[in-house]
Design a protein around this motif. Structure first.
Motif, PDB file in Angstrom:
ATOM      1  N   LYS A 106     -11.620  -7.723   2.939  1.00  0.00           N
ATOM      2  CA  LYS A 106     -10.635  -8.814   3.043  1.00  0.00           C
ATOM      3  C   LYS A 106     -10.177  -9.291   1.655  1.00  0.00           C
ATOM      4  N   VAL A 107      -9.756  -8.331   0.848  1.00  0.00           N
ATOM      5  CA  VAL A 107      -9.307  -8.618  -0.515  1.00  0.00           C
ATOM      6  C   VAL A 107      -7.786  -8.514  -0.593  1.00  0.00           C
ATOM      7  N   PRO A 108      -7.083  -9.627  -0.827  1.00  0.00           N
ATOM      8  CA  PRO A 108      -5.642  -9.527  -1.066  1.00  0.00           C
ATOM      9  C   PRO A 108      -5.395  -8.732  -2.349  1.00  0.00           C
ATOM     10  N   ALA A 109      -4.302  -7.985  -2.381  1.00  0.00           N
ATOM     11  CA  ALA A 109      -4.022  -7.172  -3.562  1.00  0.00           C
ATOM     12  C   ALA A 109      -2.533  -6.876  -3.635  1.00  0.00           C
ATOM     13  N   THR A 110      -2.085  -6.533  -4.838  1.00  0.00           N
ATOM     14  CA  THR A 110      -0.703  -6.133  -5.075  1.00  0.00           C
ATOM     15  C   THR A 110      -0.688  -4.658  -5.439  1.00  0.00           C
ATOM     16  N   VAL A 111       0.104  -3.875  -4.715  1.00  0.00           N
ATOM     17  CA  VAL A 111       0.196  -2.432  -4.947  1.00  0.00           C
ATOM     18  C   VAL A 111       1.531  -2.142  -5.625  1.00  0.00           C
ATOM     19  N   PHE A 112       1.481  -1.657  -6.857  1.00  0.00           N
ATOM     20  CA  PHE A 112       2.679  -1.259  -7.590  1.00  0.00           C
ATOM     21  C   PHE A 112       2.939   0.209  -7.281  1.00  0.00           C
ATOM     22  N   MET A 113       3.959   0.456  -6.504  1.00  0.00           N
ATOM     23  CA  MET A 113       4.193   1.763  -5.896  1.00  0.00           C
ATOM     24  C   MET A 113       5.414   2.434  -6.516  1.00  0.00           C
ATOM     25  N   THR A 114       5.308   3.723  -6.782  1.00  0.00           N
ATOM     26  CA  THR A 114       6.497   4.463  -7.190  1.00  0.00           C
ATOM     27  C   THR A 114       7.272   4.882  -5.942  1.00  0.00           C
ATOM     28  N   GLY A 115       8.580   5.016  -6.109  1.00  0.00           N
ATOM     29  CA  GLY A 115       9.388   5.465  -4.984  1.00  0.00           C
ATOM     30  C   GLY A 115       8.995   6.855  -4.532  1.00  0.00           C
ATOM     31  N   ARG A 116       8.624   7.693  -5.483  1.00  0.00           N
ATOM     32  CA  ARG A 116       8.214   9.058  -5.122  1.00  0.00           C
ATOM     33  C   ARG A 116       6.941   9.045  -4.280  1.00  0.00           C
ATOM     34  N   TRP A 117       6.010   8.120  -4.561  1.00  0.00           N
ATOM     35  CA  TRP A 117       4.793   7.982  -3.766  1.00  0.00           C
ATOM     36  C   TRP A 117       5.149   7.567  -2.341  1.00  0.00           C
ATOM     37  N   ALA A 118       6.070   6.623  -2.203  1.00  0.00           N
ATOM     38  CA  ALA A 118       6.474   6.165  -0.871  1.00  0.00           C
ATOM     39  C   ALA A 118       7.120   7.296  -0.077  1.00  0.00           C
ATOM     40  N   GLU A 119       7.857   8.156  -0.752  1.00  0.00           N
ATOM     41  CA  GLU A 119       8.460   9.303  -0.066  1.00  0.00           C
ATOM     42  C   GLU A 119       7.400  10.302   0.390  1.00  0.00           C
ATOM     43  N   GLU A 120       6.371  10.495  -0.421  1.00  0.00           N
ATOM     44  CA  GLU A 120       5.329  11.465  -0.094  1.00  0.00           C
ATOM     45  C   GLU A 120       4.405  10.948   1.003  1.00  0.00           C
ATOM     46  N   TYR A 121       4.149   9.635   1.005  1.00  0.00           N
ATOM     47  CA  TYR A 121       3.214   9.039   1.968  1.00  0.00           C
ATOM     48  C   TYR A 121       3.876   7.858   2.688  1.00  0.00           C
ATOM     49  N   PRO A 122       4.936   8.118   3.463  1.00  0.00           N
ATOM     50  CA  PRO A 122       5.685   7.008   4.070  1.00  0.00           C
ATOM     51  C   PRO A 122       4.875   6.203   5.079  1.00  0.00           C
ATOM     52  N   VAL A 123       4.003   6.852   5.841  1.00  0.00           N
ATOM     53  CA  VAL A 123       3.204   6.121   6.832  1.00  0.00           C
ATOM     54  C   VAL A 123       2.247   5.162   6.133  1.00  0.00           C
ATOM     55  N   GLN A 124       1.615   5.633   5.066  1.00  0.00           N
ATOM     56  CA  GLN A 124       0.722   4.758   4.314  1.00  0.00           C
ATOM     57  C   GLN A 124       1.499   3.651   3.609  1.00  0.00           C
ATOM     58  N   ALA A 125       2.646   3.977   3.026  1.00  0.00           N
ATOM     59  CA  ALA A 125       3.459   2.954   2.366  1.00  0.00           C
ATOM     60  C   ALA A 125       3.857   1.871   3.354  1.00  0.00           C
ATOM     61  N   ARG A 126       4.281   2.288   4.541  1.00  0.00           N
ATOM     62  CA  ARG A 126       4.678   1.330   5.565  1.00  0.00           C
ATOM     63  C   ARG A 126       3.487   0.480   6.012  1.00  0.00           C
ATOM     64  N   GLY A 127       2.329   1.105   6.182  1.00  0.00           N
ATOM     65  CA  GLY A 127       1.145   0.367   6.591  1.00  0.00           C
ATOM     66  C   GLY A 127       0.726  -0.676   5.572  1.00  0.00           C
ATOM     67  N   ILE A 128       0.787  -0.311   4.293  1.00  0.00           N
ATOM     68  CA  ILE A 128       0.455  -1.272   3.232  1.00  0.00           C
ATOM     69  C   ILE A 128       1.485  -2.393   3.206  1.00  0.00           C
ATOM     70  N   GLY A 129       2.764  -2.032   3.280  1.00  0.00           N
ATOM     71  CA  GLY A 129       3.827  -3.023   3.190  1.00  0.00           C
ATOM     72  C   GLY A 129       3.858  -3.996   4.342  1.00  0.00           C
ATOM     73  N   ARG A 130       3.389  -3.587   5.507  1.00  0.00           N
ATOM     74  CA  ARG A 130       3.418  -4.463   6.684  1.00  0.00           C
ATOM     75  C   ARG A 130       2.112  -5.220   6.886  1.00  0.00           C
ATOM     76  N   ASP A 131       1.132  -4.972   6.061  1.00  0.00           N
ATOM     77  CA  ASP A 131      -0.146  -5.661   6.163  1.00  0.00           C
ATOM     78  C   ASP A 131      -0.077  -6.950   5.342  1.00  0.00           C
ATOM     79  N   PRO A 132      -0.247  -8.115   5.958  1.00  0.00           N
ATOM     80  CA  PRO A 132      -0.140  -9.369   5.198  1.00  0.00           C
ATOM     81  C   PRO A 132      -1.194  -9.522   4.108  1.00  0.00           C
ATOM     82  N   LEU A 133      -2.210  -8.677   4.114  1.00  0.00           N
ATOM     83  CA  LEU A 133      -3.216  -8.731   3.058  1.00  0.00           C
ATOM     84  C   LEU A 133      -2.649  -8.250   1.722  1.00  0.00           C
TER      85      LEU A 133
END
Length: 282
Positions: A106-133
């Motif tokens: 239960k640790v809040p955190a900020t993820v600095f993401m590259t656009g290329r990473w989001a393209e490679e792992y869209p499901v994970q990017a979406r999961g991180i982005g939609r998690d209020p943590l």
């Protein structure tokens, strides 16, 4: 952002039950979402800093050094634009076990993401982005340098800098990441006046750090944990990584860092909370 540091050999013996890590795209159950606000309430805007001298992009390194013990853990999800072939051949630039550990603790955190990473792992990017943590911030699209001589990274021209940042936001939207924050971290942490000027129209706050974890290319989780614990002060921003291939010890280090800082009375916050506190003091 990748920084090389001297490695120290030590043993790390910790145990945890993380059933959410069964697959790279698995996600732990989320806490119930709060009831929606009244329809008439305007959504709050993320806090940012005012432009610096001559209207340059403002730079944030740490929150107020007040008596309140708060600390922000930040994780760079790096992937350079030309690393697609390496990902195709099996190299993993993600770290789902780390994200699962942050959720379990239960640790809040900020993820600095590259656009290329989001393209490679869209499901994970979406999961991180939609998690209020968590909150997602911008680490460029290409992970190319914004100055010369920056850890061997290819260098962007000034004319391409703003477009690279905006392309990353486009990649986040296409992956389904809602409300990416107006915060930007320079690849390698390298910037100069010209880079700050080039990004002024983008309206972002550049976020650096005051504690280097030393997790890049590290294999000794204890050494990483010690470096963080020795450096943290109230208001600190800690830079770490969310890439298995380049930072394999990070998840194990986090399992030492989090309980120890909590024992010392620290509360974990996102970068947005620190920026809001800093702005309130100005």
């Amino acid at each position: 952002m990748i920084i090389r540091v001297r490695q120290v050999t030590a043993a790390c013996a910790l145990a945890t039950a993380l059933s959410a890590c069964a697959s790279p795209e698995a996600e732990a159950p989320r806490a119930a979402r709060p009831a929606p606000a009244a329809a008439s309430a305007a959504p709050s805007r993320p806090p940012t800093l005012a432009p610096g001298p001559a209207g340059l992009t403002p730079v944030f390194e740490n929150g107020p050094r007040s008596s309140e013990k708060v600390v922000a853990l930040t994780f760079d999800a790096d992937m350079t634009a030309d690393q697609g072939a390496r990902a195709t051949n099996g190299e993993r630039f993600d770290n789902p076990r780390l994200i699962a550990t942050l959720r379990a603790l239960k640790v809040p955190a900020t993820v600095f993401m590259t656009g290329r990473w989001a393209e490679e792992y869209p499901v994970q990017a979406r999961g991180i982005g939609r998690d209020p943590l968590f909150e997602v911030a911008n680490h460029s699209y290409s992970h190319h340098a914004f100055t010369g001589d920056c850890y061997g990274l290819p260098t962007l021209s000034e004319e391409r800098m703003r477009g690279d940042v905006e392309r990353a936001y486009d990649a986040f939207r296409k992956a389904g990441v809602p409300g990416a924050m107006p915060y930007f971290r320079f690849p390698g942490g390298c910037y100069d006046r010209a880079a700050l000027k080039a990004l002024t129209p983008a309206g972002v706050t550049a976020v650096q750090w005051d504690v280097v974890s030393g997790d890049a290319f590290a294999t000794d989780a204890d050494a990483v944990a010690r470096q963080v614990l020795d450096g943290v002060r109230p208001g600190s921003v800690v830079v770490m990584h969310c890439t298995r291939s380049a930072a394999p010890a990070t998840e194990r280090a986090v399992r030492t860092i989090v309980p120890e800082l909590r024992r010392q009375g620290y509360r974990f916050v996102k970068v947005s909370e620190l920026i809001g506190a800093a702005r309130a003091e100005r």
